[in-house]
Design an enzyme around this catalytic site. Structure first.
Site, mmCIF file in Angstrom:
data_model
loop_
_atom_site.group_PDB
_atom_site.id
_atom_site.type_symbol
_atom_site.label_atom_id
_atom_site.label_comp_id
_atom_site.label_asym_id
_atom_site.label_seq_id
_atom_site.Cartn_x
_atom_site.Cartn_y
_atom_site.Cartn_z
ATOM 1 N N GLU A 49 0.864 -1.229 0.026
ATOM 2 C CA GLU A 49 0.004 -0.014 0.056
ATOM 3 C C GLU A 49 0.735 1.328 0.071
ATOM 4 O O GLU A 49 1.026 1.956 0.853
ATOM 5 C CB GLU A 49 -0.868 -0.016 1.240
ATOM 6 C CG GLU A 49 -1.922 -1.059 1.218
ATOM 7 C CD GLU A 49 -3.347 -0.675 0.312
ATOM 8 O OE1 GLU A 49 -3.124 0.044 -0.599
ATOM 9 O OE2 GLU A 49 -4.166 -1.279 0.313
ATOM 10 N N GLU A 59 -4.489 -10.257 -0.370
ATOM 11 C CA GLU A 59 -5.323 -10.139 0.868
ATOM 12 C C GLU A 59 -6.813 -10.440 0.570
ATOM 13 O O GLU A 59 -7.215 -9.859 -0.622
ATOM 14 C CB GLU A 59 -5.290 -8.759 1.515
ATOM 15 C CG GLU A 59 -4.165 -8.409 2.014
ATOM 16 C CD GLU A 59 -4.030 -6.948 2.744
ATOM 17 O OE1 GLU A 59 -4.939 -6.266 2.968
ATOM 18 O OE2 GLU A 59 -2.899 -6.535 2.607
HETATM 19 C C1 IPT Z 1 -5.469 -3.516 3.506
HETATM 20 C C2 IPT Z 1 -4.041 -3.284 4.068
HETATM 21 O O1 IPT Z 1 -3.322 -3.667 3.036
HETATM 22 C C3 IPT Z 1 -3.980 -4.187 5.269
HETATM 23 O O2 IPT Z 1 -2.861 -3.809 5.988
HETATM 24 C C4 IPT Z 1 -5.176 -3.872 6.122
HETATM 25 O O3 IPT Z 1 -5.109 -2.758 6.679
HETATM 26 C C5 IPT Z 1 -6.284 -4.369 5.537
HETATM 27 O O4 IPT Z 1 -6.470 -3.452 4.509
HETATM 28 C C6 IPT Z 1 -7.628 -3.974 6.518
HETATM 29 O O5 IPT Z 1 -7.793 -4.418 7.772
HETATM 30 S S1 IPT Z 1 -5.705 -1.868 2.807
HETATM 31 C C7 IPT Z 1 -7.546 -1.745 2.445
HETATM 32 C C8 IPT Z 1 -7.819 -0.356 2.274
HETATM 33 C C9 IPT Z 1 -7.808 -2.132 1.170
#
Ligand code: IPT
Length: 897
Positions: A386, A452
């Site tokens: 990010e 993710e």
């Molecule tokens: C995404 C992040 O990469 C991760 O670190 C964590 O923050 C997660 O979201 C949420 O729990 S970023 C999100 C804006 C898609």
């Protein structure tokens, strides 16, 4: 490096002093008088030892964005200790090595300034040879700043925690000792190829393979390959004039073949998880036992991969991944999320776009690759998380490739796949993944992963099965990594009650609440229902009913056949076991399916066979008998329910609701205490606008009618023009009543309801038994791990302790339940069972689990249906399929005592 350099571990108590700002920190580290100082354990975070306080933000920085400046109020911790430098260090290069210090630090030795470093999750070394005397004591002083320019590139979603949080060692590097060793090992067709490069020439021995060869030479031998499923390692040793380096060699070849990521020629499906380093008391300081626990939990759950979100982990964790078998995406210590994705005005450049940061970022990447390059478990490097896009990322990519061209490089925000080797997204819905899978002309036909997905915040994640189907259908869709492994709830006491704290609990002025609690494990590492669901969805064997009274078993392992597994079939009639036998199943090769016949029963009552595959012998990570996969098949033929024939049963109906037997205050229920997945995208707010959280009840009529006692009620919110008209018909049956409930929506009713059911109170219940799904909670989109069976529980054990309380504990598809002496039977349609010692309102207003105190009654909700849970807290909206669409509905239940 695992070498034989002599070392003195500097773990333990150091003298410690915290100053609120740099200006307040006395300039005395050349000759500190530590008599008035406290002591603090190294490794550790000072905020978790009573100095300052933890603070949580996800995306935003907790300080103004004016890189590289940080607040003047910059907590500064000074550490001092004496170390006896062994006489045997004479003649060696004496190096002070830090494995991790958050965030910037400077070092003094015996009164001389040595240097400074940053890069919180990266190692730093300082040469002290000319400053210390072997055989004498040396004084080491370290000044650590909480904030630094480095904080701008370490904006990960986690607690801000400072200090020397990983080990410190004083090392003696003998002349002629290797300090840079690179093991190159590959595998093809039964043969391993090995070359070891080192900055000092030497000889490599691999006794098990009978190999002895010079550094720089390439040798081959017949070997067993390394993979996550079969993590075969060979011990080797490099001997140089200055000492020995221990090598753990795994032979494996990573290649992208026709757009598919392979290890040793086999397509990999990443069933992975994002892992932050976390312990509820120690923060990011983990013990070896903590790290082993994590690896064992992952292996036992059937995971095969881990992304080290969002920084290089403690190196011991990587050694465990080598040994136990987990594919690792090793991620650099880099995130600048608070800058947003778009290029900023020139006076506020995101560090990944600003040439002034290039060297620092490139060095971070090099430091990670150099530290970790010899771990066979690492199959992908990741630049960070990010940061948007910027030239510096490409420079980091090039730097990684220059050292190690053998591993693909990942970076998710390279959204058009300009330079990465793996195409990656986060939180894309299954349909979006399928599109990417179907069109290999896009994104340079790179393998696609979800770095993710399945945001595991609170109750959920739901809908994981949909992803599995896409991953299995499209070769290019190679799985992903659940966000995330563990809830980062810090154990603390608030108002005398022990809680797991989240953002805001330490008085932070800016914070992101319980977004820090979004793991498959609760903070104490016990599995949440989400963990059990994920584990079921990713099972390496798929055991499913074949519709003919038997099952098919498909082997989804990457390399293993099933010869290490024992198959067992257990038959239960209404939840009571009638047989248990071992099935003889010939080994099933990866990718193959076999059919197994089962004794067809055909009898009543409800009969289920559960087929499990268990480890036949203990492995490094689980005992014999550990269940790897299971499936159920129903053996009887369901028959239609018989309608009750009886006389009207008298019940009373008043303003509190309807009462009969020990049941009181029965009403229609449409509300659930919003779960995190309801709250984030505004679903719960929309429900509140529809008045669903504050419906009122009115008894329209009550009396005998058509052979039943009939109560008509209307459930409706104030001010709005909709309601649910319900007809409750009661007939007396042996020992109780049968309720036939018809609910009809009227007016401008909401399209979707959180739930539709009845709720009532009973005298305090000790023991709940039910025949339905269990043992854990299950909702319409989280029921893969729920098995049909008969279960018993206390009311307390039916609750799932989400760190922030929310709807939980629902058992979908219940056939019958007994609450002490009250028995409830589904007649026809099954019901969802929720039993708790507090009300939905109590759940909704509680902020931490400790807020919930049992009342003197037990509260029961029997749902006709409930909306699924999804993953919308940070992911796609709930699919329509999993919503409860408002429509006329019927529920028939029998209550007997
Ligand atoms: C995404 C992040 O990469 C991760 O670190 C964590 O923050 C997660 O979201 C949420 O729990 S970023 C999100 C804006 C898609």
């Amino acid at each position: 490096m695992d070498d034989d350099a002599a070392r003195v571990a500097l773990s333990g108590d150091w003298s410690f002093r915290l100053s609120p700002s740099v200006a307040d920190a006395p300039d005395d580290l050349k000759d500190p008088d530590t008599s008035g100082w406290d002591t603090l354990a190294v490794p550790g975070h000072w905020q978790l030892s009573g100095y300052g306080a933890p603070a949580y933000t996800n995306i935003v920085y907790p300080f103004p964005l004016e890189p590289p400046y940080v607040p003047t109020d910059n907590p500064t911790g000074d550490y001092v200790r004496t170390v006896a430098v062994p006489a045997s260090f004479a003649g060696s290069r004496i190096v002070l090595r830090f494995e991790g210090v958050d965030s910037r630090f400077a070092v003094w030795a015996n009164g001389s300034f040595v240097g400074w470093s940053s890069g919180s999750r990266l190692p730093s070394e300082f040469d002290l040879t000319s400053l210390v005397t072997p055989g004498s004591d040396a004084q080491i002083a370290v000044r650590v700043h909480q904030w630094s320019a480095g904080s701008y590139v370490e904006d990960q979603d986690m607690w801000w925690l400072s200090g020397i949080f990983r080990e410190v060692n004083l090392l003696a590097l003998r002349p002629g000792a290797a300090s840079d060793v690179f093991v190159h090992s590959s595998y093809a067709d039964g043969v391993g190829t090995l070359r070891v490069d080192a900055d000092v020439a030497g000889v490599v021995d691999v006794p098990e393979l009978g190999l002895s060869f010079a550094t720089g030479d390439s040798v081959t031998a017949p070997v067993e390959p390394w993979s996550a499923e079969s993590p075969r390692l060979y011990d080797g040793v490099l001997r140089t004039d200055g000492g020995e380096v221990r090598l753990r060699i795994g032979f494996r070849t990573i290649a992208i073949v026709d757009g598919v990521f392979t290890v040793n020629g086999n397509r990999v499906l990443f069933n992975g998880v994002n892992r932050h380093e976390f312990h509820p008391e120690r923060g990011r300081t983990l013990t070896e036992q903590d790290m082993l626990d994590d690896v064992l939990i992952m292996k036992r759950a059937g995971m095969n991969a881990v992304r080290t979100s969002h920084y290089p982990p403690h190196p011991y964790f990587l050694s465990l991944c080598d040994e136990y078998g987990l594919y690792v995406v090793d991620e650099c210590d880099l995130e600048t999320h608070g800058f947003g994705y778009e290029p900023q005005p020139p006076n506020l450049p995101n560090p990944v776009m600003d040439p002034r940061w290039r060297d620092d970022l490139v060095t971070r990447m090099q430091r990670m690759v150099q530290r970790d390059k010899n771990h066979p478990s690492i199959v992908i490097w990741s630049l960070g998380n990010e940061c948007g896009m910027g030239e510096n990322l490409k420079a980091m990519y090039d730097a990684a490739k220059a050292i190690d061209p053998s591993r693909p490089v990942h970076y998710e925000r390279d959204t058009e796949a300009e330079f990465v080797d793996i195409y990656s997204r986060m939180y894309t819905d299954p349909a979006g993944c399928a599109e990417i899978g179907a069109d290999t002309s896009k994104y340079r036909n790179l393998p696609f992963i979800l770095c993710e997905y399945g945001h595991a915040m609170g109750n959920g994640p739901g809908g994981l099965l949909d992803y599995r189907e896409v991953f299995e259908k499209y070769p290019r869709c190679q799985g992903g990594f659940i966000w995330e492994f563990i809830d980062h709830g810090l154990r603390t006491t608030i108002d005398g009650r022990e809680v797991y704290a989240y953002g805001g609990d330490f008085g932070e002025t800016i914070h992101d609440g319980n977004f820090v609690c979004d793991g498959l494990l609760f903070p104490d590492r016990t599995p949440s229902p989400g963990m059990l669901e994920f584990s079921k969805v990713i099972e390496p064997l798929r055991i499913v009913a074949d519709g003919k009274g038997g099952v098919t078993v498909t082997n989804h392992y990457e390399v293993l056949d099933t010869s290490h597994l024992t198959f067992r079939v257990v038959v239960e009639v209404e939840g009571s076991q009638v047989s248990s036998e071992v099935l003889t199943v010939p080994p099933i090769a990866p990718g193959e399916t076999v059919s197994l016949e089962l004794p067809y029963d055909g009898s009543q009552p409800e009969t289920w066979a559960t087929i499990s595959a268990e480890l036949g012998a203990s492995t490094a990570w689980a005992d014999a008998g550990h269940r790897i996969a299971w499936g159920q098949v129903r053996l009887d033929e369901p028959v239609a329910a018989v309608a009750a024939a009886g006389s009207p049963a008298e019940v009373s109906a008043d303003v509190q609701g309807i009462s009969f037997g020990t049941v009181s205050s029965a009403r229609i229920e449409v509300w659930r205490a919003p779960i995190d997945n309801d709250a984030q995208p505004g679903v719960a707010d929309a429900w509140r606008e529809e008045g669903l959280h504050r419906v009122q009840h009115r008894v329209v009529s009550a009396g005998e009618r058509d052979g039943a006692w009939e109560v008509v009620t209307r459930t409706a919110p104030p001010a709005l023009q909709w309601g649910l008209r319900s007809t409750w018909r009661f007939v007396a049956v042996d020992g109780g009543v049968q309720l036939e409930l018809n609910v009809v929506p009227e007016g401008l009713f909401p399209e979707v309801l959180p739930r539709l059911g009845i709720t009532f109170e009973v005298p305090k219940v000790d023991r709940v038994e039910w025949f339905g799904t269990g043992p854990n909670e299950a909702y319409v989109d989280t029921q893969e791990a729920a098995a049909v069976g008969k279960y018993t529980s206390t009311v307390a054990d039916l609750q799932t302790p989400y760190v922030r309380p929310q709807e939980n504990g629902h058992r979908i598809d219940t056939r019958w339940a007994t609450l002490d002496t009250l028995r409830i039977d589904a007649v026809g349609t099954l019901f969802g069972l929720t039993v708790r010692d507090w009300t939905t309102q109590d759940l909704e207003t509680a902020t931490h689990t400790a807020d919930l105190t049992p009342r003197d009654r037990t509260f029961v909700t029997l749902d006709l249906a409930q909306t699924g849970v999804g993953t919308a807290a940070c992911g796609p909206a709930l699919p329509n399929r999993d919503k409860l669409h408002t429509a006329p509905a019927t529920l028939v239940l029998r209550f007997t005592q």
